[in-house]
Motif scaffolding. Structure first.
Motif, PDB file in Angstrom:
ATOM      1  N   ASN A 137       0.520  -0.845   0.189  1.00  0.00           N
ATOM      2  CA  ASN A 137      -0.684  -0.064   0.339  1.00  0.00           C
ATOM      3  C   ASN A 137       1.074   1.510   0.439  1.00  0.00           C
ATOM      4  O   ASN A 137       2.278   1.271   0.447  1.00  0.00           O
ATOM      5  CB  ASN A 137      -0.907  -0.001   0.890  1.00  0.00           C
ATOM      6  N   ASN A 138       0.059   2.263  -0.564  1.00  0.00           N
ATOM      7  CA  ASN A 138       1.367   3.873  -1.129  1.00  0.00           C
ATOM      8  C   ASN A 138       2.885   3.610  -1.117  1.00  0.00           C
ATOM      9  O   ASN A 138       3.122   3.823  -0.429  1.00  0.00           O
ATOM     10  CB  ASN A 138       0.987   4.462   0.396  1.00  0.00           C
ATOM     11  N   ASN A 139       2.441   2.509  -2.161  1.00  0.00           N
ATOM     12  CA  ASN A 139       3.380   1.925  -2.971  1.00  0.00           C
ATOM     13  C   ASN A 139       4.409   1.496  -2.140  1.00  0.00           C
ATOM     14  O   ASN A 139       5.683   1.843  -2.747  1.00  0.00           O
ATOM     15  CB  ASN A 139       3.865   3.301  -4.128  1.00  0.00           C
ATOM     16  N   GLY A 140       4.585   0.855  -1.043  1.00  0.00           N
ATOM     17  CA  GLY A 140       5.337   0.848  -0.225  1.00  0.00           C
ATOM     18  C   GLY A 140       5.841   1.545   0.889  1.00  0.00           C
ATOM     19  O   GLY A 140       7.078   1.474   1.723  1.00  0.00           O
ATOM     20  N   ASN A 141       5.629   3.026   0.481  1.00  0.00           N
ATOM     21  CA  ASN A 141       6.101   3.573   1.515  1.00  0.00           C
ATOM     22  C   ASN A 141       5.812   4.054   3.116  1.00  0.00           C
ATOM     23  O   ASN A 141       5.783   4.752   3.857  1.00  0.00           O
ATOM     24  CB  ASN A 141       5.838   5.382   0.694  1.00  0.00           C
ATOM     25  N   ASN A 142       4.526   3.017   3.061  1.00  0.00           N
ATOM     26  CA  ASN A 142       4.375   2.359   4.755  1.00  0.00           C
ATOM     27  C   ASN A 142       5.197   1.628   5.331  1.00  0.00           C
ATOM     28  O   ASN A 142       5.103   1.710   6.270  1.00  0.00           O
ATOM     29  CB  ASN A 142       3.379   2.387   5.280  1.00  0.00           C
TER      30      ASN A 142
END
Length: 179
Positions: free
Chosen positions: A115-120
């Protein structure tokens, strides 16, 4: 199958011994990023693709085709999908020779959340300062993850890494070391 305690201790000692080699698993991954700065440079080719950063080439000159370059994005990011979960021991990052200060403050993230391009995902390290063309290794203490990200949070910036090497081993191999 139960593995004797002595075998597990031996495996941990070997795995952490100087000279123990783990693979650069990023070479088998698929990369993406927040945007791609398009254009033609001296070579006449587009050279800013996300996959350039996992090509095994530490060449730090953007114009020779082994780096990437985002637009001037708010919180720009780059990600490699390792295609399975790995225990990641360390990550090595090579910076560009062009505007190296852009990498300052970038976070290295590792995890399984797409999710969130892996930025979490959780942070392994922050790149405080990485000189022109410099390469630095960050220890990640066997963090488990499928996604490895670089992100510059809360700042409008270009992101221009030249190589990201991810050294680890498949998560399930951690429990079996003998025979």
């Amino acid at each position: 199958m139960k593995v004797p305690l002595a075998a597990l201790v031996f495996a941990l000692l070997i795995k952490n011994a100087p000279g123990y080699k783990v693979d650069n698993v990023a070479l088998r991954g698929r990369a993406a990023q927040s945007s791609i700065l398009g254009g033609r440079w001296a070579s006449g080719a587009y050279v800013a693709h996300a996959m350039n950063v996992v090509d095994g080439n530490r060449d730090s000159d953007l114009f020779r085709g082994s780096c990437t370059h985002t637009h001037n994005d708010m919180s720009p990011w780059w990600r490699v999908d390792l295609l399975r979960t790995y225990k990641i021991q360390r990550i090595t990052v090579t910076n560009t020779i062009t505007y190296p200060e852009r990498m300052n403050g970038a976070e290295i993230l590792i995890g399984n959340d797409p999710n969130n391009n892996g930025n979490n995902n959780p942070r392994c390290a922050t790149i405080h300062s990485l000189g022109a063309g410099a390469t630095q290794t960050f220890e990640c203490d066997e963090m488990a993850g499928r996604y490895v990200n670089l992100i510059i949070r809360g700042r409008q910036e270009f992101l221009t890494p030249c190589e990201v090497e991810v050294f680890g081993y498949p998560e399930e191999e951690d429990t079996c070391c003998v025979g």
